[in-house]
Write an enzyme that holds these catalytic residues in place. Structure first.
Site, mmCIF file in Angstrom:
data_model
loop_
_atom_site.group_PDB
_atom_site.id
_atom_site.type_symbol
_atom_site.label_atom_id
_atom_site.label_comp_id
_atom_site.label_asym_id
_atom_site.label_seq_id
_atom_site.Cartn_x
_atom_site.Cartn_y
_atom_site.Cartn_z
ATOM 1 N N ARG A 173 0.829 -1.213 0.000
ATOM 2 C CA ARG A 173 0.000 0.000 0.000
ATOM 3 C C ARG A 173 0.865 1.265 0.000
ATOM 4 O O ARG A 173 0.563 2.249 0.678
ATOM 5 C CB ARG A 173 -0.920 0.029 1.235
ATOM 6 N N SER A 248 -10.772 -0.605 2.991
ATOM 7 C CA SER A 248 -10.041 -0.658 4.273
ATOM 8 C C SER A 248 -9.649 0.753 4.678
ATOM 9 O O SER A 248 -9.011 1.458 3.904
ATOM 10 C CB SER A 248 -8.758 -1.483 4.135
ATOM 11 N N GLU A 344 -5.156 4.292 5.688
ATOM 12 C CA GLU A 344 -4.765 3.959 4.311
ATOM 13 C C GLU A 344 -5.131 5.073 3.327
ATOM 14 O O GLU A 344 -4.324 5.445 2.475
ATOM 15 C CB GLU A 344 -5.417 2.639 3.885
HETATM 16 P P1 FAD Z 1 -8.577 8.614 -5.472
HETATM 17 O O1 FAD Z 1 -9.260 8.087 -4.274
HETATM 18 O O2 FAD Z 1 -9.242 9.697 -6.212
HETATM 19 O O3 FAD Z 1 -7.116 9.079 -5.075
HETATM 20 C C1 FAD Z 1 -6.323 8.293 -4.214
HETATM 21 C C2 FAD Z 1 -4.939 8.933 -4.103
HETATM 22 O O4 FAD Z 1 -4.284 8.877 -5.356
HETATM 23 C C3 FAD Z 1 -4.972 10.413 -3.739
HETATM 24 O O5 FAD Z 1 -3.832 10.702 -2.971
HETATM 25 C C4 FAD Z 1 -4.881 11.120 -5.078
HETATM 26 O O6 FAD Z 1 -4.308 12.413 -4.979
HETATM 27 C C5 FAD Z 1 -3.974 10.181 -5.846
HETATM 28 N N1 FAD Z 1 -4.208 10.153 -7.289
HETATM 29 C C6 FAD Z 1 -5.333 9.700 -7.919
HETATM 30 N N2 FAD Z 1 -5.164 9.724 -9.248
HETATM 31 C C7 FAD Z 1 -3.907 10.201 -9.471
HETATM 32 C C8 FAD Z 1 -3.153 10.472 -10.639
HETATM 33 N N3 FAD Z 1 -3.622 10.236 -11.870
HETATM 34 N N4 FAD Z 1 -1.894 10.976 -10.492
HETATM 35 C C9 FAD Z 1 -1.399 11.226 -9.262
HETATM 36 N N5 FAD Z 1 -2.077 10.996 -8.132
HETATM 37 C C10 FAD Z 1 -3.303 10.485 -8.224
HETATM 38 N N6 FAD Z 1 -7.560 -0.594 -2.544
HETATM 39 C C11 FAD Z 1 -6.741 -1.677 -2.635
HETATM 40 O O7 FAD Z 1 -5.535 -1.538 -2.793
HETATM 41 N N7 FAD Z 1 -7.255 -2.946 -2.536
HETATM 42 C C12 FAD Z 1 -8.562 -3.190 -2.356
HETATM 43 O O8 FAD Z 1 -8.976 -4.342 -2.290
HETATM 44 C C13 FAD Z 1 -9.448 -2.067 -2.270
HETATM 45 N N8 FAD Z 1 -10.775 -2.254 -2.073
HETATM 46 C C14 FAD Z 1 -11.612 -1.172 -1.989
HETATM 47 C C15 FAD Z 1 -12.970 -1.404 -1.798
HETATM 48 C C16 FAD Z 1 -13.846 -0.336 -1.726
HETATM 49 C C17 FAD Z 1 -15.321 -0.603 -1.539
HETATM 50 C C18 FAD Z 1 -13.354 0.998 -1.845
HETATM 51 C C19 FAD Z 1 -14.307 2.159 -1.800
HETATM 52 C C20 FAD Z 1 -11.999 1.232 -2.012
HETATM 53 C C21 FAD Z 1 -11.099 0.148 -2.084
HETATM 54 N N9 FAD Z 1 -9.720 0.323 -2.247
HETATM 55 C C22 FAD Z 1 -8.891 -0.763 -2.370
HETATM 56 C C23 FAD Z 1 -9.133 1.689 -2.315
HETATM 57 C C24 FAD Z 1 -9.229 2.313 -3.731
HETATM 58 O O9 FAD Z 1 -10.067 1.572 -4.553
HETATM 59 C C25 FAD Z 1 -7.865 2.392 -4.397
HETATM 60 O O10 FAD Z 1 -6.957 3.095 -3.599
HETATM 61 C C26 FAD Z 1 -7.932 3.085 -5.755
HETATM 62 O O11 FAD Z 1 -6.705 2.948 -6.437
HETATM 63 C C27 FAD Z 1 -8.286 4.568 -5.665
HETATM 64 O O12 FAD Z 1 -8.559 5.042 -6.975
HETATM 65 P P2 FAD Z 1 -9.254 6.434 -7.201
HETATM 66 O O13 FAD Z 1 -9.231 6.717 -8.662
HETATM 67 O O14 FAD Z 1 -10.586 6.448 -6.566
HETATM 68 O O15 FAD Z 1 -8.238 7.413 -6.463
HETATM 69 N N1 EPU Z 2 -11.360 -10.098 10.194
HETATM 70 C C1 EPU Z 2 -11.961 -9.855 11.411
HETATM 71 N N2 EPU Z 2 -13.123 -9.145 11.432
HETATM 72 C C2 EPU Z 2 -13.694 -8.664 10.306
HETATM 73 C C3 EPU Z 2 -13.074 -8.895 9.071
HETATM 74 C C4 EPU Z 2 -11.900 -9.622 9.042
HETATM 75 O O1 EPU Z 2 -11.471 -10.278 12.444
HETATM 76 O O2 EPU Z 2 -14.746 -8.019 10.421
HETATM 77 C C5 EPU Z 2 -10.107 -10.864 10.182
HETATM 78 C C6 EPU Z 2 -10.332 -12.317 9.781
HETATM 79 O O3 EPU Z 2 -9.480 -13.100 10.598
HETATM 80 C C7 EPU Z 2 -9.843 -12.370 8.352
HETATM 81 C C8 EPU Z 2 -8.749 -11.327 8.340
HETATM 82 O O4 EPU Z 2 -9.213 -10.310 9.224
HETATM 83 O O5 EPU Z 2 -9.362 -13.616 8.008
HETATM 84 C C9 EPU Z 2 -8.459 -10.732 6.975
HETATM 85 O O6 EPU Z 2 -9.654 -10.203 6.419
HETATM 86 P P1 EPU Z 2 -9.780 -9.937 4.857
HETATM 87 O O7 EPU Z 2 -9.469 -11.178 4.118
HETATM 88 O O8 EPU Z 2 -11.090 -9.306 4.579
HETATM 89 O O9 EPU Z 2 -8.591 -8.944 4.537
HETATM 90 P P2 EPU Z 2 -8.169 -7.577 5.208
HETATM 91 O O10 EPU Z 2 -6.807 -7.759 5.794
HETATM 92 O O11 EPU Z 2 -9.192 -7.045 6.109
HETATM 93 C C10 EPU Z 2 -6.984 -6.815 3.024
HETATM 94 C C11 EPU Z 2 -6.845 -5.537 2.264
HETATM 95 C C12 EPU Z 2 -8.065 -5.335 1.371
HETATM 96 C C13 EPU Z 2 -8.152 -6.493 0.402
HETATM 97 C C14 EPU Z 2 -8.284 -7.786 1.203
HETATM 98 C C15 EPU Z 2 -8.260 -8.997 0.306
HETATM 99 C C16 EPU Z 2 -5.491 -4.023 3.575
HETATM 100 C C17 EPU Z 2 -5.478 -2.818 4.438
HETATM 101 N N3 EPU Z 2 -6.694 -4.426 3.169
HETATM 102 O O12 EPU Z 2 -8.083 -6.653 3.908
HETATM 103 O O13 EPU Z 2 -7.883 -4.142 0.637
HETATM 104 O O14 EPU Z 2 -9.248 -6.366 -0.467
HETATM 105 O O15 EPU Z 2 -7.166 -7.895 2.115
HETATM 106 O O16 EPU Z 2 -6.978 -9.182 -0.176
HETATM 107 O O17 EPU Z 2 -4.447 -4.563 3.257
HETATM 108 C C18 EPU Z 2 -8.317 -1.796 0.701
HETATM 109 O O18 EPU Z 2 -7.087 -1.641 0.697
HETATM 110 O O19 EPU Z 2 -9.108 -0.833 0.681
HETATM 111 C C19 EPU Z 2 -8.859 -3.152 0.725
HETATM 112 C C20 EPU Z 2 -10.156 -3.415 0.779
#
Ligand code: FAD
Ligand code: EPU
Length: 348
Positions: A173, A248, A344
């Protein structure tokens, strides 16, 4: 630069609401909002005193940003589109993707073209341009593995630059771009995707999901893995269209293994994973749930009852209220476990 004007290359709006442009759905205003549709417009725009002087925030789809206040300067989005095939052979597909493309659309485009690698990253919200910022990752994959080049407008040099992966300092991240938020605007990303690759099914839940789909794990295609990941995500994570959130809200903390072991001695079920640099990763969701915060709320700001790592807006919370609630969660986890949680998303 004509305020309120529209040209083919960009449009400008003064005192613009950002509520529809962030997945928390909180209100915040930008003094100036510029949507850029052609990269060349950046040369012109950054020639104006205002963009040189005032703070500029680059915004994608706003799925990883929490606005706790208005933005006093320029909010700029790269609304550029296009996927260009640079090389296509039996081993790899190399493509250049414009920053404004929607990430999940690109994932499915690549799968339809018979390329693989991005299946574990299906359904992550946001743009392609934001994907390198925090090196998006999920289900055992990280985007950095497939990035060949990042093209950016370098505000320091006033020029377009091409950055190789080694220059981008990708980590969990994390990347160079998170540490120099005022320098680079990512305008396009080049990906190199393999034609063949053993599917990565190690992450908890993927195999069970494939089973439920009636697909034998050993024979699963990339498209089927993407479908399994999509189903898992839809079940586990709250939908931002229903309850505003940014996925997250905290990173999984990386700690010294010795410290993790002392916690494990008291809490046998604490999930611990290996991390880089001789550290281990703890599950922030587990810590938050055990600290009693899952499903808790203060007004409309709360922690999701579905997933403890997701801060949610139940309706009309302000960004400041959400941030205040996040501080409460951090304090409770610190008091209970002595672990410091780090946000994050980008906090404005
Ligand atoms: P924004 O939120 O608009 O921007 C994020 C950051 O990037 C800001 O600092 C912004 O200034 C910068 N930025 C954006 N575009 C550019 C650009 N073109 N050039 C320079 N800087 C830029 N993330 C994960 O890694 N794994 C996940 O599983 C995951 N699951 C998610 C689930 C949900 C429901 C949600 C809402 C978010 C999740 N995220 C996850 C976070 C998010 O999807 C990612 O961080 C994504 O890359 C953000 O894209 P965005 O276009 O919305 O960026
Ligand atoms: N868990 C709990 N309570 C909950 C949910 C999860 O205790 O309510 C525990 C469980 O033990 C579970 C573990 O947490 O096994 C891990 O949960 P999960 O698989 O959902 O993954 P996470 O660590 O919570 C990370 C990323 C997610 C990504 C998933 C799947 C980070 C900060 N988050 O979540 O990324 O989608 O793994 O790979 O690394 C994001 O970055 O926005 C994001 C959603």
């Amino acid at each position: 630069m004509n305020r309120g004007s529209h040209s083919p290359a960009y449009s400008i709006l003064e005192n613009a609401s950002l509520r529809a442009r962030n997945s928390f759905g909180v209100e915040a205003r930008a003094a100036l909002l510029i949507d850029v549709r052609k990269n060349d417009a950046l040369r012109e725009l950054f020639g104006y005193a205002m963009l040189q002087r005032d703070p500029v925030l680059v915004l994608g789809e706003g799925s990883n940003v929490l606005f706790t206040r208005n933005w006093p300067g320029v909010v700029l989005t790269l609304a550029t589109r296009g996927i260009e095939v640079l090389a296509d052979d039996e081993q790899t597909l190399r493509v250049r993707v414009a920053a404004g493309e929607h990430w999940n659309d690109f994932v499915h485009w690549s799968l339809a073209r018979g390329a693989c690698g991005l299946e574990n990253l299906a359904l992550i919200p946001g743009t392609v341009g934001a994907a390198p910022i925090q090196n998006i990752g999920a289900y055992g994959g990280e985007v950095a593995e497939f990035i060949a080049t990042v093209e950016a407008w370098d505000r320091q040099q006033g020029n377009f630059v091409r950055l190789q992966p080694a220059q981008c300092a990708f980590g969990y991240r994390d990347s160079l771009f998170k540490h120099e938020p005022d320098r680079y605007l990512i305008v396009a990303v080049e990906f190199e995707l393999p034609r063949r690759r053993a599917p990565h099914l190690g992450y908890a839940g993927i195999q069970a999901e494939l089973d439920a789909m009636g697909v034998a794990a050993a024979a699963a295609t990339s498209a089927q893995v993407a479908e399994a990941v999509t189903r898992l995500r839809m079940r586990k994570l709250p939908d931002p269209a229903v309850h505003g959130n940014a996925g997250s809200f905290f990173k999984n903390p990386r700690v010294d293994p010795a410290f993790a072991n002392t916690l494990r001695a008291e809490h046998a079920d604490l999930p611990i994973w290996d991390a880089d640099g001789g550290l281990v990763k703890l599950s922030a969701a587990w810590l938050i749930e055990q600290a009693g915060c899952k499903g808790e709320r203060d007004g409309d700001a709360g922690i999701s009852a579905r997933h403890a790592l997701v801060l949610v807006n139940h309706g009309h919370a302000s960004g400041a209220q959400l941030w205040a609630f996040a501080q409460t969660v951090r304090e409770r986890v610190r008091a209970r476990f002595g672990v410091e949680l780090e946000a994050e998303p980008r906090i404005v």
